[in-house]
Design an enzyme around this catalytic site. Structure first.
Site: not given
Ligand code: KQY
Length: 349
Positions: A338, A79, A340-342
């Site tokens: 989490n 992300r 969304h970040c990956i």
């Protein structure tokens, strides 16, 4: 920049392996990444970028429908270091390549070096054969959310942090975000989630779920340091209009109960860099807002917590045409982010 719920041609991820972020040599984290990639691949194609030394392991662990490519990286936060894909008036997809400084450069020292991560956005655009723009702004994808209709949500604590763009004024930062994402109005929230090591990314705090409608992480516990942050965000969101002049409908999603790094978890990390440690007892920045919107699917974190089911229920109501899939995500949270970040969506042309 289209909204995340608009049609994707696929999703990008990066394999986790660094042993100072991911405990036990990255193995529990890798299993969580496999679950996320597998869940998303029910809905859209997934590409996993992997360092050469993990290629065979990742290929063996991931299901065959996930494309695994060699893409050198320093860590796994697609992300943030990946391209932000935008679509022009003719429907052509382009990449935006922000400057990446690993969430605060040498001041933060989360890890060093980050030169491989800084090249990810360029490489993604090259692989996909799309033109790309290079912004001068230090920015991470997790620091921006859009409604696809000219409104962008971000936080002051991250975007205006001197560890990102000390030489740019607030107006200059706004101009970069407006020009590269096609934005008319920026809604600035003050702070993100308590103890979020990104300096408070918006993608852990608040997101659009459709134009004019946002979801916000919440706590009813006035003694929790998150309370004032969420309450301030709520008041601000109540007082603004979006780029189309609409007032916002706000849905509160209660955060999981506070979680802390255990001794066993902390002891599973290699100490490579004493400037940035993840000690036992540290509060983890858990939030259900950190979910990914796939084509027809919502992939959301679960923490074995009493608030898991209500959060899932709220997202199911907010996305009636999506199937909601919960993934046990503590291992990803231990790395500082989490789901969304990956992940990073690539909009369809
Ligand atoms: O919030 C995100 N988008 C990413 C979290 C990155 C944490 C780095 N350790």
């Amino acid at each position: 920049m289209p909204a995340e719920w608009e049609k994707h041609s696929g999703c990008w991820m990066l394999w986790c392996q660094r042993s100072d972020t991911w405990r036990n040599g990255g193995k529990p984290g890798q299993r969580a990444f496999v679950e996320v990639a597998t869940a998303i691949s029910q809905f859209e194609p997934v590409t996993m970028g992997v360092n050469a030394d993990q290629y065979e392991n990742a290929r063996a662990m991931l299901p065959s429908q996930v494309r695994v490519i060699e893409l050198s990286n320093d860590d796994s936060w697609m992300r943030d270091c990946g391209a932000t894909f935008v679509v022009n008036d003719n429907g052509a997809v382009r990449g935006v390549d922000w400057v990446f400084n690993a969430w605060g450069g040498l001041e933060k020292m989360m890890y060093f070096p980050w030169d491989k991560d800084a090249l990810i956005a360029t490489k993604m655009s090259e692989i996909e054969g799309v033109d790309y723009y290079r912004s001068i702004l230090v920015n991470e994808g997790g620091s921006i959310h859009t409604d696809g209709q000219g409104t962008l949500l971000t936080t002051e604590s991250c975007q205006l942090n001197p560890n990102r763009n000390p030489k740019l004024s607030r107006t200059e930062i706004e101009t970069q975000l407006q020009d590269y994402c096609g934005i008319e109005k920026i809604i600035w929230l003050e702070q993100g989630v308590f103890e979020d090591e990104t300096d408070g990314h918006i993608d852990n705090l608040c997101c659009f779920v459709r134009p004019g409608v946002v979801a916000l992480t919440w706590t009813d516990d006035k003694n929790d340091p998150q309370y004032e942050r969420s309450a301030a965000a709520y008041d601000l969101l109540m007082s603004v209009t979006d780029a189309q002049g609409r007032s916002l409908e706000i849905h509160k999603i209660h955060q999981p109960n506070p979680m802390y790094m255990t001794q066993e978890e902390a002891h599973g990390l290699d100490v490579v860099n004493t400037a940035f440690l993840r000690p036992e007892g540290e509060r983890l920045a858990g939030s259900y807002i950190n979910f990914y919107i796939a084509n027809g699917g919502i992939i959301m974190p679960q923490f074995d917590d009493e608030y898991d089911a209500p959060a899932m229920q709220t997202l199911a109501e907010l996305f009636p045409n999506h199937k909601v899939v919960g993934i046990t995500a503590r291992e990803i949270l231990l790395g500082g982010g989490n789901i969304h970040c990956i992940t990073q969506q690539q909009p369809a042309p």
